[in-house]
Design a protein around this motif. Sequence first.
Motif, PDB file in Angstrom:
ATOM      1  N   LYS A  22       0.827  -1.201  -0.180  1.00 42.11           N
ATOM      2  CA  LYS A  22      -0.074  -0.093   0.099  1.00 42.11           C
ATOM      3  C   LYS A  22       0.664   1.151   0.040  1.00 42.11           C
ATOM      4  O   LYS A  22       0.391   2.373  -0.091  1.00 42.11           O
ATOM      5  N   PRO A  34     -10.115  -3.162  -7.603  1.00 40.32           N
ATOM      6  CA  PRO A  34     -10.625  -2.841  -6.395  1.00 40.32           C
ATOM      7  C   PRO A  34     -10.452  -4.023  -5.327  1.00 40.32           C
ATOM      8  O   PRO A  34     -10.230  -3.812  -4.275  1.00 40.32           O
ATOM      9  N   LYS A  35     -10.869  -5.176  -5.712  1.00 38.72           N
ATOM     10  CA  LYS A  35     -10.440  -6.417  -5.004  1.00 38.72           C
ATOM     11  C   LYS A  35      -9.008  -6.581  -4.325  1.00 38.72           C
ATOM     12  O   LYS A  35      -8.783  -6.711  -3.135  1.00 38.72           O
ATOM     13  N   ARG A  36      -8.062  -6.358  -5.457  1.00 38.50           N
ATOM     14  CA  ARG A  36      -6.667  -6.520  -4.823  1.00 38.50           C
ATOM     15  C   ARG A  36      -6.410  -5.339  -3.984  1.00 38.50           C
ATOM     16  O   ARG A  36      -5.656  -5.475  -3.009  1.00 38.50           O
ATOM     17  N   GLN A  37      -6.831  -4.088  -4.559  1.00 39.24           N
ATOM     18  CA  GLN A  37      -6.634  -2.917  -3.361  1.00 39.24           C
ATOM     19  C   GLN A  37      -7.298  -3.107  -1.969  1.00 39.24           C
ATOM     20  O   GLN A  37      -6.520  -3.016  -1.289  1.00 39.24           O
ATOM     21  N   GLU A  38      -8.317  -3.659  -2.132  1.00 39.34           N
ATOM     22  CA  GLU A  38      -8.965  -4.143  -0.834  1.00 39.34           C
ATOM     23  C   GLU A  38      -7.959  -5.197   0.099  1.00 39.34           C
ATOM     24  O   GLU A  38      -7.833  -5.126   1.300  1.00 39.34           O
ATOM     25  N   ASN A  82      -5.189  -3.385   1.582  1.00 40.63           N
ATOM     26  CA  ASN A  82      -5.352  -2.398   2.483  1.00 40.63           C
ATOM     27  C   ASN A  82      -5.658  -3.118   3.894  1.00 40.63           C
ATOM     28  O   ASN A  82      -5.274  -2.747   4.693  1.00 40.63           O
ATOM     29  N   LEU A  83      -6.292  -4.347   3.821  1.00 39.68           N
ATOM     30  CA  LEU A  83      -6.658  -4.927   4.874  1.00 39.68           C
ATOM     31  C   LEU A  83      -5.275  -5.669   5.328  1.00 39.68           C
ATOM     32  O   LEU A  83      -5.060  -5.657   6.527  1.00 39.68           O
ATOM     33  N   TYR A 112     -10.046 -14.454   4.128  1.00 40.93           N
ATOM     34  CA  TYR A 112      -9.110 -13.862   3.391  1.00 40.93           C
ATOM     35  C   TYR A 112      -8.531 -14.734   2.161  1.00 40.93           C
ATOM     36  O   TYR A 112      -8.446 -14.164   0.982  1.00 40.93           O
ATOM     37  N   LYS A 169     -11.243 -15.207  -0.589  1.00 43.38           N
ATOM     38  CA  LYS A 169     -11.536 -13.857  -1.201  1.00 43.38           C
ATOM     39  C   LYS A 169     -10.552 -13.567  -2.120  1.00 43.38           C
ATOM     40  O   LYS A 169     -10.633 -12.779  -3.286  1.00 43.38           O
ATOM     41  N   TYR A 170      -9.411 -13.596  -1.578  1.00 48.98           N
ATOM     42  CA  TYR A 170      -8.037 -12.803  -2.277  1.00 48.98           C
ATOM     43  C   TYR A 170      -7.066 -13.585  -2.845  1.00 48.98           C
ATOM     44  O   TYR A 170      -6.158 -12.935  -3.306  1.00 48.98           O
TER      45      TYR A 170
END
Length: 415
Positions: A233, A243-247, A250-251, A354, A357-358
């Motif tokens: 980040k 947006p999904k990778r950025q989310e 950020n987490l 996590y 989802k990611y």
Amino acid sequence: MGGTYVTHHFGYVLGELQRYKMDRDLIVSHQEGYENNYYTLNVEGAPARNVSHEEAGQITSSAWDLFVDIDGNSCRNICPLPHSQLDNIMVSRADVEAIDKISCKERIDQIKHLLTAEQLGTLSAVIMLVTGGKLENSSLWECIRTHALLIHDSANLADLWTTYKLREGQSAFARRIFDDAVDFGLEYAFKTPVTAIADEIDSTEGRVKVTTANNGIFRSHRVISTIPLNILKTVQFSPPLSPKRQEAINLGHINFMTKIHAVVEGSGLASWNGMCSPGYIAQGYGDGVTAQGSAHIVGFGGDERENFTPEHEPEKVIAAFQALHPMNVEKTVFHNWCTDPWANGGPAWWAPEYMSKYQDELQKRHGAILFASGDWAHGWRASIDGAIEQGALCAIEALRDLRLTDVSHDHQPKL
């Protein structure tokens, strides 16, 4: 200070060790035969006592085995192929996603009526030490994946995780890889923080532009980023990441462990292990004897950032070691990965949901930018083996790209 242990079960690491003829030059961490050859067990809810290493292992294994046995078959049904957790031929993705939602705290609540106070305290401490987080924010699935990588048997934990080290150390291993790369033409720049990576598709100077903190510019046809998850980040990507990778970035991950080495007076504690939980350093174990005859102790703690910054509070460090067992600490050596601006945490451990989802998104390329980090490896995530896995996969993908885009190269097959 970071990666320490190796095993022949780490396939990618083993291949590299064989390449550099280091695969047989190993030493053993724990040594019996010294005065304090026992395990000190001091956990919340049970009286402190010294037990044999065998009994301590049985207490830990019995609790852990019950904890991860979500399918009644020691995870063999739900995670038969730990290097392919999602979309494998044996288990539906929906079944994995359902379990991935469960936290370690929720799983403990399901089984704690089956545990003694000593088992419960030991299990809770082990989970916090393994995850580097809290019971509430640590994923049960990550423990299941780990158990599957241990060949579905906690009896293999010591052999695979905490026994074998390189005689010359991990630094010598890394140096041999680095020197090999230099021999094959590697160019490098140290102390050059990256602030931005841009995929400029129409550029004639090199498609990807990397900008550094001192406004330096590097250009290349492809970039393989090995930036850790909790640091991504801090880098600006262009075009923006999905947006999904950025989310996911950020987490970040939740491992904010403590790891401190201590040299203590006398050799007696070289055969000792122990646990004191709760505690800033919740577990310690003997790891050999120095040339001066002092025991070397390695101490681990969970996420204690709110109340403990070891480099600023040496008195707390000493007190934490002495809470494990009486000892005269001569010196400590450590690196705080949690305050390191290039790491911001220990080896990656994920929160519930996590992974499902990611993980796929974190492994995807972003145009001409590929992402290689052990933090999202298929198998031995957050380890040297996982880092080599992801590096190898991205390297071959980049090489194939460059062969396909090199119009001057003769691609005709030859005998």
